[in-house]
Design an enzyme around this catalytic site. Structure first.
Site, PDB file in Angstrom:
ATOM      1  CE  LYS A 114      36.137  36.729  25.404  1.00  0.00           C
ATOM      2  NZ  LYS A 114      37.537  37.028  25.231  1.00  0.00           N
ATOM      3  CE  LYS A 196      36.188  39.756  32.828  1.00  0.00           C
ATOM      4  NZ  LYS A 196      37.325  39.322  32.015  1.00  0.00           N
ATOM      5  CE  LYS A 199      42.011  44.265  28.522  1.00  0.00           C
ATOM      6  NZ  LYS A 199      42.073  42.851  28.195  1.00  0.00           N
TER       7      LYS A 199
HETATM    8  P1  TYM Z   1      42.759  39.853  29.741  1.00  0.00           P
HETATM    9  O1  TYM Z   1      43.459  40.739  28.768  1.00  0.00           O
HETATM   10  O2  TYM Z   1      41.296  39.664  29.589  1.00  0.00           O
HETATM   11  O3  TYM Z   1      43.035  40.371  31.210  1.00  0.00           O
HETATM   12  C1  TYM Z   1      44.361  40.613  31.662  1.00  0.00           C
HETATM   13  C2  TYM Z   1      44.511  40.249  33.114  1.00  0.00           C
HETATM   14  O4  TYM Z   1      43.629  41.038  33.902  1.00  0.00           O
HETATM   15  C3  TYM Z   1      42.779  40.204  34.676  1.00  0.00           C
HETATM   16  N1  TYM Z   1      41.456  40.849  34.718  1.00  0.00           N
HETATM   17  C4  TYM Z   1      40.812  41.169  35.844  1.00  0.00           C
HETATM   18  N2  TYM Z   1      41.167  41.029  37.134  1.00  0.00           N
HETATM   19  C5  TYM Z   1      40.276  41.479  38.055  1.00  0.00           C
HETATM   20  N3  TYM Z   1      39.079  42.025  37.744  1.00  0.00           N
HETATM   21  C6  TYM Z   1      38.695  42.189  36.470  1.00  0.00           C
HETATM   22  N4  TYM Z   1      37.519  42.737  36.176  1.00  0.00           N
HETATM   23  C7  TYM Z   1      39.585  41.752  35.440  1.00  0.00           C
HETATM   24  N5  TYM Z   1      39.539  41.762  34.084  1.00  0.00           N
HETATM   25  C8  TYM Z   1      40.688  41.204  33.655  1.00  0.00           C
HETATM   26  C9  TYM Z   1      42.741  38.871  33.927  1.00  0.00           C
HETATM   27  O5  TYM Z   1      42.424  37.805  34.782  1.00  0.00           O
HETATM   28  C10 TYM Z   1      44.148  38.778  33.411  1.00  0.00           C
HETATM   29  O6  TYM Z   1      45.021  38.284  34.392  1.00  0.00           O
HETATM   30  N6  TYM Z   1      44.124  35.423  27.956  1.00  0.00           N
HETATM   31  C11 TYM Z   1      44.526  36.505  28.804  1.00  0.00           C
HETATM   32  C12 TYM Z   1      45.825  37.156  28.383  1.00  0.00           C
HETATM   33  C13 TYM Z   1      46.930  36.185  28.247  1.00  0.00           C
HETATM   34  C14 TYM Z   1      47.731  35.652  29.303  1.00  0.00           C
HETATM   35  C15 TYM Z   1      48.636  34.764  28.658  1.00  0.00           C
HETATM   36  C16 TYM Z   1      47.749  35.837  30.683  1.00  0.00           C
HETATM   37  C17 TYM Z   1      47.350  35.646  27.083  1.00  0.00           C
HETATM   38  N7  TYM Z   1      48.398  34.777  27.317  1.00  0.00           N
HETATM   39  C18 TYM Z   1      49.576  34.050  29.414  1.00  0.00           C
HETATM   40  C19 TYM Z   1      48.689  35.131  31.430  1.00  0.00           C
HETATM   41  C20 TYM Z   1      49.599  34.236  30.789  1.00  0.00           C
HETATM   42  C21 TYM Z   1      43.432  37.564  28.759  1.00  0.00           C
HETATM   43  O7  TYM Z   1      42.681  37.646  27.835  1.00  0.00           O
HETATM   44  O8  TYM Z   1      43.483  38.439  29.791  1.00  0.00           O
END
Ligand code: TYM
Length: 334
Positions: A114, A196, A199
């Site tokens: 990033k 991947k 968003k």
């Molecule tokens: P984030 O918001 O990017 O994604 C949320 C969850 O979705 C999963 N994910 C995917 N799984 C499969 N294929 C994809 N293309 C895909 N894109 C996203 C991510 O692995 C995630 O599980 N930092 C985290 C959010 C967070 C969090 C936490 C998660 C903040 N604090 C504590 C667990 C525990 C994030 O940015 O996820």
């Protein structure tokens, strides 16, 4: 009670990658793990490591909350809350930062990627992001944290920090385990199946958002990049495009790759993609209907208020306990 915890950032719109890789999994787990209490949240503090428009951020927070429920999270099983409404998340993040090392944060792949992509100044918040994520988790002592593959490294760091803190402060935290689905933990971009589905991808064709209308859903599947072999065979290494579409098919229908291959023996991409477009649309249709009922309702606020109250109590207790073990503030007189 034993706990499961996870969160999603309210950046961009929720797409089928995040849905299939995480939300659908939470919905399944809430029923298959009846002995566990669920904490699921909207990670809005994580969304501001890069500049965000105020109104857009507000809308995305509410949209994500409504989508969580529309996707099937049950308010009687899950404490659903907004991260920034519980100050203990930021407080614990600071305490963890005082027990983490610059070197270990510099090794985080997501930070490296990033910060490399960013044209303007990289914020300290982007750098310390994994310690905030560790705080989100450790505040609640969950045994399991369901995430997609891309969050695995952050979970490993969380475990390292927890173990370090446990050695210093007399077993203060539960060391959490990542829970990564066997199929669907990394849904790939529809326009570049070697990266991947994200968003924040500028290319709209790369993903399907949960609120996309029927014609867009079907168009995106139709235009998804595959190869020129024309057969329905699962081979992620050599044929990432069709394998990704088969993964989407498999997670939604619960069919194995073998049985999908069998049903499409002798058939081509056109037929497979038409079926998959319909399958994705049928999966999203009830979610969209429920979403529009919820988005402006007071029911949604009641759910978020209740979730916040339960979570805030747990989090405050943990912070007071840790402050005491560190030696912050005053010792209570009996
Ligand atoms: P984030 O918001 O990017 O994604 C949320 C969850 O979705 C999963 N994910 C995917 N799984 C499969 N294929 C994809 N293309 C895909 N894109 C996203 C991510 O692995 C995630 O599980 N930092 C985290 C959010 C967070 C969090 C936490 C998660 C903040 N604090 C504590 C667990 C525990 C994030 O940015 O996820």
């Amino acid at each position: 009670m034993k706990r499961v915890l996870s969160g999603i950032q309210p950046t961009g719109s929720l797409n089928i990658g995040t849905y299939l890789g995480s939300v659908k999994n939470f919905v399944k787990l809430q029923d298959t793990m009846p002995d566990y209490e669920f904490f699921i949240f909207i990670a809005d503090l994580h969304a501001i490591t890069v500049p965000k428009d105020k109104q857009l951020l507000r809308n995305k927070i509410r949209e994500l909350a409504a989508l969580y429920i529309a996707c099937g999270l049950r308010p009687d099983r899950v404490n659903l809350y907004i991260q920034s409404e519980i100050p203990a998340h930021s407080q614990l993040a600071y305490l963890l930062q005082c027990n983490s090392y610059i070197g270990e944060l510099e090794r985080m792949t997501q930070y490296k990627e990033k910060s490399r992509k960013q044209e303007t100044g990289v914020t300290v918040g982007l750098f310390t992001y994994p310690t905030l994520m560790a705080a989100d988790i450790l505040l609640y002592d969950p045994e399991f944290v369901p995430v997609g593959v891309d969050q695995k490294q952050h979970l490993e760091l969380t475990r390292d920090i927890a173990q370090r803190m446990n050695n210093k402060f007399n077993d203060i935290f539960t060391v959490p385990n990542p829970l990564i689905a066997e199929v669907g933990a990394k849904i790939m971009s529809l326009s570049d199946p070697t990266s991947k589905m994200s968003k924040s991808d500028a290319n709209e064709k790369a993903r399907i958002n949960l609120l996309d209308p029927e014609n867009i859903i079907k168009k995106r599947i139709k235009s998804a990049v595959t190869d020129n072999l024309g057969t329905i065979k699962y081979d992620p290494e050599n044929r990432p495009g069709i394998s990704n579409l088969m993964t989407i098919y498999s997670v939604i229908t619960n069919k194995s790759f073998d049985s999908i291959e069998e049903s499409y023996e002798g058939k081509g991409y056109k037929e497979f993609k038409e079926d998959l477009g319909e399958i994705v649309f049928q999966e999203l249709k009830p979610i969209q209907e429920r979403y529009y009922e919820l988005i402006n309702s007071s029911e949604l606020d009641d759910i978020l208020d209740k979730g916040r109250d339960v979570a805030a109590k747990v989090a405050f207790k943990k912070i007071m306990k840790l402050n005491d073990r560190i030696g912050l503030g005053r010792k209570r007189r009996k």
